[in-house]
Design an enzyme around this catalytic site. Structure first.
Site, mmCIF file in Angstrom:
data_model
loop_
_atom_site.group_PDB
_atom_site.id
_atom_site.type_symbol
_atom_site.label_atom_id
_atom_site.label_comp_id
_atom_site.label_asym_id
_atom_site.label_seq_id
_atom_site.Cartn_x
_atom_site.Cartn_y
_atom_site.Cartn_z
ATOM 1 N N GLY A 134 16.125 56.617 24.992
ATOM 2 C CA GLY A 134 15.270 57.383 24.071
ATOM 3 C C GLY A 134 13.884 57.696 24.618
ATOM 4 O O GLY A 134 13.150 58.485 24.020
ATOM 5 N N ASP A 180 21.458 44.105 23.826
ATOM 6 C CA ASP A 180 21.621 45.454 24.373
ATOM 7 C C ASP A 180 22.548 45.379 25.596
ATOM 8 O O ASP A 180 22.361 44.514 26.460
ATOM 9 C CB ASP A 180 20.218 45.950 24.781
ATOM 10 C CG ASP A 180 20.190 47.406 25.181
ATOM 11 O OD1 ASP A 180 21.042 48.181 24.719
ATOM 12 O OD2 ASP A 180 19.271 47.766 25.967
ATOM 13 N N SER A 238 18.103 42.970 26.744
ATOM 14 C CA SER A 238 19.231 42.999 27.666
ATOM 15 C C SER A 238 19.539 41.544 28.000
ATOM 16 O O SER A 238 18.751 40.648 27.675
ATOM 17 C CB SER A 238 18.855 43.766 28.944
ATOM 18 O OG SER A 238 17.787 43.086 29.585
ATOM 19 N N ASN A 249 17.304 53.972 21.104
ATOM 20 C CA ASN A 249 16.852 52.885 21.973
ATOM 21 C C ASN A 249 15.677 53.323 22.846
ATOM 22 O O ASN A 249 15.752 54.369 23.501
ATOM 23 C CB ASN A 249 17.983 52.485 22.936
ATOM 24 C CG ASN A 249 19.115 51.774 22.248
ATOM 25 O OD1 ASN A 249 19.136 51.634 21.032
ATOM 26 N ND2 ASN A 249 20.076 51.312 23.039
HETATM 27 P P1 13P Z 1 15.023 53.770 28.132
HETATM 28 O O1 13P Z 1 14.522 52.672 29.003
HETATM 29 O O2 13P Z 1 15.282 55.015 28.892
HETATM 30 O O3 13P Z 1 14.153 53.988 26.936
HETATM 31 O O4 13P Z 1 16.447 53.314 27.578
HETATM 32 C C1 13P Z 1 16.524 52.231 26.720
HETATM 33 C C2 13P Z 1 17.934 51.953 26.372
HETATM 34 O O5 13P Z 1 18.729 52.849 26.131
HETATM 35 C C3 13P Z 1 18.357 50.554 26.291
HETATM 36 O O6 13P Z 1 19.720 50.427 26.122
#
Ligand code: 13P
Length: 288
Positions: free
Chosen positions: A210, A85, A50, A230
């Site tokens: 995910g 991300d 991120s 993800n």
């Molecule tokens: P989680 O933290 O729920 O696995 O999500 C990750 C995600 O979608 C990052 O964009």
């Protein structure tokens, strides 16, 4: 090139009916563990940050250098993409300049016309230098300020319009949420996924949030066009639980276990074990 765009690996996964794991990294240990697990399983991988995780690690350049250097020093042979991300418009542009090989432009909070305009610009810019692009339609729920929303559902017509811009893969809400799923979560909305998959005409789809989705559901989603999954929270939970067990058992007080190489080892081993389990569940093992 050491790092590759995510397009080819995702297209192959789409054709072969499996999903590429996109693991969020937080630091050096995370990155090493993700690479080690994927190399052992012979799985292609997307390592993603991120904007705030990249900032925490010292900035985009630091992340690019770290992933490239580890790739080389660990003798990694699998395809590895470095992806931004939930990027902002400015963040996506910066990452394209700095050496990320894939970016997500998340314009889902803009009104749709603005999302289209900005997505178009980022796609053109990224493709001119061989960087792959993910865009998002509709929001993805999650926990903010302690309130967990229900996962949002993307509009298939909007998905079709963004897919037609030439995006490489598309994130669309189908009841998924970031973070831990509440006990009363309704599960993925396969009717909506089916409608979206038909609307986007073979464009690979991305499943955010995910962590903690039963494999039965991720496998079904893969048959309906999901080719990138993800995962962030699940590796964090695995690391935290193993570290906690080590400390609660008083093992950090034994010998020289205060050495970070020893103190963090149970957590790192847990990240590797969880990543391997997910790779197997998503079917990307032996696909490198
Ligand atoms: P989680 O933290 O729920 O696995 O999500 C990750 C995600 O979608 C990052 O964009």
């Amino acid at each position: 090139m050491v790092l590759v765009s995510a397009k080819e690996m995702i297209d192959k996964a789409h054709e072969g009916h499996y999903a590429i794991p996109a693991f969020n990294t937080n630091n050096l240990e995370w990155t090493k563990c993700i690479l080690a697990a994927c190399e052992e399983m012979k799985s292609p991988v997307i390592i993603q940050t991120s904007e705030s995780a990249a900032k925490y690690m010292g900035g985009y350049k630091m992340v690019v250098d770290m992933v490239k250097d580890l790739h080389e020093s660990m003798g990694i042979t699998i395809p590895v993409a470095l992806h931004l991300d939930h990027g902002s418009y400015e963040g996506a542009k910066l990452c394209i300049e700095t050496g990320y090989t894939s970016v997500m432009f998340d314009g889902s909070h803009f009104d749709f016309e603005e999302n289209v305009e900005k997505s178009k610009e980022i796609i053109m810019l990224a493709h001119s230098v061989g960087v792959s692009v993910e865009c998002e339609v509709g929001g993805i729920g999650g926990t903010e300020d302690g309130v967990t929303s229900n996962g949002e559902l993307a509009d298939p017509e909007e998905c079709k319009k963004i897919a037609e811009l030439g995006v490489d893969f598309l994130a669309a809400g189908i009841g998924n949420i970031h973070g831990k799923y509440p006990a009363n979560w309704a599960g993925l909305n396969f009717d909506r996924l089916n409608e979206i998959n038909e609307a986007v005409n073979g464009k690979p789809l991305v499943l955010h949030g995910g962590s903690g989705i039963p494999f039965e559901q991720t496998s079904k989603a893969i048959t309906m066009g999901v080719s990138k999954i993800n995962v962030n929270t699940e590796l964090q939970l695995a690391f935290a639980a193993a570290t906690r067990d080590f400390i609660v058992a008083g093992k950090d007080l034994e010998g020289k276990n205060y050495d970070p190489r020893k103190l963090l080892k149970p957590g790192c081993d847990a990240i590797i074990a969880k990543a391997k389990e997910l790779i197997k569940g998503f079917g990307s093992d032996n696909k490198a």
